[in-house]
Structure formats: structure tokens, C-alpha cells
Scaffold this active site. Structure first.
Site, mmCIF file in Angstrom:
data_model
loop_
_atom_site.group_PDB
_atom_site.id
_atom_site.type_symbol
_atom_site.label_atom_id
_atom_site.label_comp_id
_atom_site.label_asym_id
_atom_site.label_seq_id
_atom_site.Cartn_x
_atom_site.Cartn_y
_atom_site.Cartn_z
ATOM 1 N N LEU A 121 -18.445 -26.921 -42.619
ATOM 2 C CA LEU A 121 -17.237 -27.361 -42.488
ATOM 3 C C LEU A 121 -16.201 -26.332 -42.829
ATOM 4 O O LEU A 121 -16.647 -25.642 -43.869
ATOM 5 C CB LEU A 121 -17.279 -28.711 -43.109
ATOM 6 C CG LEU A 121 -15.919 -29.685 -43.059
ATOM 7 C CD1 LEU A 121 -16.193 -30.244 -41.395
ATOM 8 C CD2 LEU A 121 -16.141 -30.834 -43.823
ATOM 9 N N ASN A 127 -14.417 -22.852 -32.081
ATOM 10 C CA ASN A 127 -15.806 -23.201 -32.158
ATOM 11 C C ASN A 127 -16.174 -23.627 -30.834
ATOM 12 O O ASN A 127 -15.600 -23.850 -29.855
ATOM 13 C CB ASN A 127 -15.945 -24.355 -33.093
ATOM 14 C CG ASN A 127 -17.446 -24.627 -33.278
ATOM 15 O OD1 ASN A 127 -18.418 -23.706 -33.653
ATOM 16 N ND2 ASN A 127 -17.730 -25.868 -33.317
ATOM 17 N N HIS A 139 -19.488 -25.661 -29.120
ATOM 18 C CA HIS A 139 -20.374 -26.614 -29.456
ATOM 19 C C HIS A 139 -21.013 -27.096 -28.199
ATOM 20 O O HIS A 139 -20.528 -27.237 -27.002
ATOM 21 C CB HIS A 139 -19.821 -28.254 -29.838
ATOM 22 C CG HIS A 139 -20.661 -29.347 -30.205
ATOM 23 N ND1 HIS A 139 -21.189 -29.367 -31.651
ATOM 24 C CD2 HIS A 139 -20.887 -30.279 -29.842
ATOM 25 C CE1 HIS A 139 -22.086 -30.412 -31.484
ATOM 26 N NE2 HIS A 139 -21.949 -30.801 -30.355
HETATM 27 C C1 GRF Z 1 -25.465 -22.289 -29.995
HETATM 28 O O1 GRF Z 1 -26.158 -23.175 -29.210
HETATM 29 C C2 GRF Z 1 -23.923 -22.794 -30.440
HETATM 30 O O2 GRF Z 1 -23.317 -23.871 -29.317
HETATM 31 C C3 GRF Z 1 -24.305 -24.031 -31.568
HETATM 32 O O3 GRF Z 1 -25.486 -23.445 -32.264
HETATM 33 C C4 GRF Z 1 -26.109 -22.523 -31.087
HETATM 34 C C5 GRF Z 1 -26.095 -21.067 -31.929
HETATM 35 O O4 GRF Z 1 -26.964 -20.114 -31.205
HETATM 36 N N1 GRF Z 1 -23.230 -24.237 -32.429
HETATM 37 P P1 GRF Z 1 -26.616 -18.747 -31.616
HETATM 38 O O5 GRF Z 1 -26.904 -18.484 -33.124
HETATM 39 O O6 GRF Z 1 -25.373 -18.159 -31.109
HETATM 40 O O7 GRF Z 1 -27.956 -17.905 -30.913
#
Ligand code: GRF
Length: 187
Positions: free
Chosen positions: A86, A101, A103
């Protein structure tokens, strides 16, 4: 614009973003930060020639050392890419509307504390969703809660495994996150 990327794990998004801006004369990825000293994203930073900075959860939550490092590097904008902590109030307040960010689902569904990485794709599969996608949003001090900037969707078929869902989502992330970052910092 001087961007810092925060990542806790593999860092494939961080790499794609760094590669996208490699030849930019106006945008520079000046620092990659992680809360995990063995995160592969740190390897990627070295290979990309980008300085990195590792910190503990306690440093992040109880000191301003991370903020000091960002200021020392004149960071203007923060990108979270697979960062699992967080964001503390002091950091949100220091970078108002300057932290975004990604998601790996269509918020508000499948979001919030504990819903990250594989867990999201497993939940999407278990629910037999016909589609999933990505959400890029401003960050406040709650998980996955800030104003949504961008969403993209991808169709699923009911024999998709969580790994196949993850693959489809990663493709969306790599295609869209760099461009959305570029549009947000220029607006
Ligand atoms: C990605 O799917 C992102 O959306 C999520 O965690 C994953 C990170 O993958 N928050 P990486 O570390 O960028 O390969």
C-alpha cells in the site's frame, strides 16, 4: 519527465516501459525501486542500465528514506508495476495525481488487498468470467481505489487456465501501459 518505477517481482512491465521510453528526449526512467532484494526486476534494471533502490516494508512505512531517494533523483512521476505494498499517505501527498498503478483485472471487480498476480486470474477463472482485462488508475492510500484512467478488455473462453488468462492480460499490459503513461504525463 523523470519517472521512478516501483515493482515487487518479475518486472516484465517495468522492462517494457523502460524499453518504450529508451530513445525519448522528454521522458526518462531514472530509478527502479523494489521492496524485495531478490526481485528479478532488479536484474532487469541492471541490464537496462537503470539505477535501482531496495527498501524494506518498515523503511517504507516508518521513514521517509524512499521519499528522500526519489527527491535526490528529481523524480516527477511514479509508476507502480506489480508493486504489492500500500502506498503510505506521505508518499501519496508528496506526489498528488502523480502516482499510477496497473491492476490485472477490470476494477472494481477482482481488486483490493490480497487480490494480486495469479490470485486475480484464478478468481476470474473460477467465476467463469467471459472477459477480463487491465485497469490503470491513479493511486491513493487505499488498494486499487483511485480514479480510473484506462481499461482494456480481452475475451476468455471457459477452458482458459489461469496461466492463459495471465498471458492474455500481460499482452494487454505491455501494449497499453507505456502509451497510457505517456498520455498521462503529457496532459
Ligand atoms: C502484472 O500482471 C500487474 O498487472 C500486476 O502484477 C503483475 C506484475 O508483473 N500488478 P511484472 O512484475 O510486471 O512481470
Amino acid at each position: 519527465t523523470r519517472i521512478a518505477i516501483f515493482a515487487s517481482g518479475n518486472g516484465s512491465n517495468a522492462q517494457k516501459i523502460a524499453e518504450y521510453f529508451k530513445d525519448s528526449s522528454t521522458v526518462e526512467i531514472v530509478l527502479i525501486l523494489s521492496n524485495k532484494k531478490d526481485a528479478y526486476v532488479l536484474e532487469r534494471a541492471d541490464q537496462l542500465g537503470i539505477p535501482s533502490y531496495v527498501f524494506t516494508r518498515s523503511q517504507f512505512n516508518n521513514t521517509h528514506e524512499v521519499l528522500d531517494e526519489l527527491k535526490k533523483n528529481d523524480v516527477d512521476f511514479i509508476v507502480l508495476a506489480g508493486f504489492l505494498l500500500l502506498i503510505p499517505e506521505y508518499l501519496v501527498d508528496s506526489y498528488p495525481e502523480k502516482i499510477i498503478n496497473i491492476h490485472p483485472a477490470l476494477l472494481p471487480s477482482y481488486g483490493g488487498k490480497g487480490m494480486y498476480g495469479e490470485k486475480v486470474h484464478q478468481a476470474v477463472c473460477e467465476a467463469k468470467e467471459k472477459e477480463t482485462g487491465i485497469t490503470i488508475h491513479y493511486v491513493n492510500n487505499k488498494y486499487d481505489d483511485g480514479e480510473i484512467i484506462f481499461q482494456a478488455r480481452v475475451a476468455l473462453n471457459n477452458n482458459d487456465t489461469p496461466e492463459q488468462v495471465a498471458q492474455k492480460v500481460h499482452r494487454l499490459e505491455y501494449e497499453h501501459y507505456p502509451k497510457v503513461i505517456e498520455s498521462v504525463i503529457n496532459n
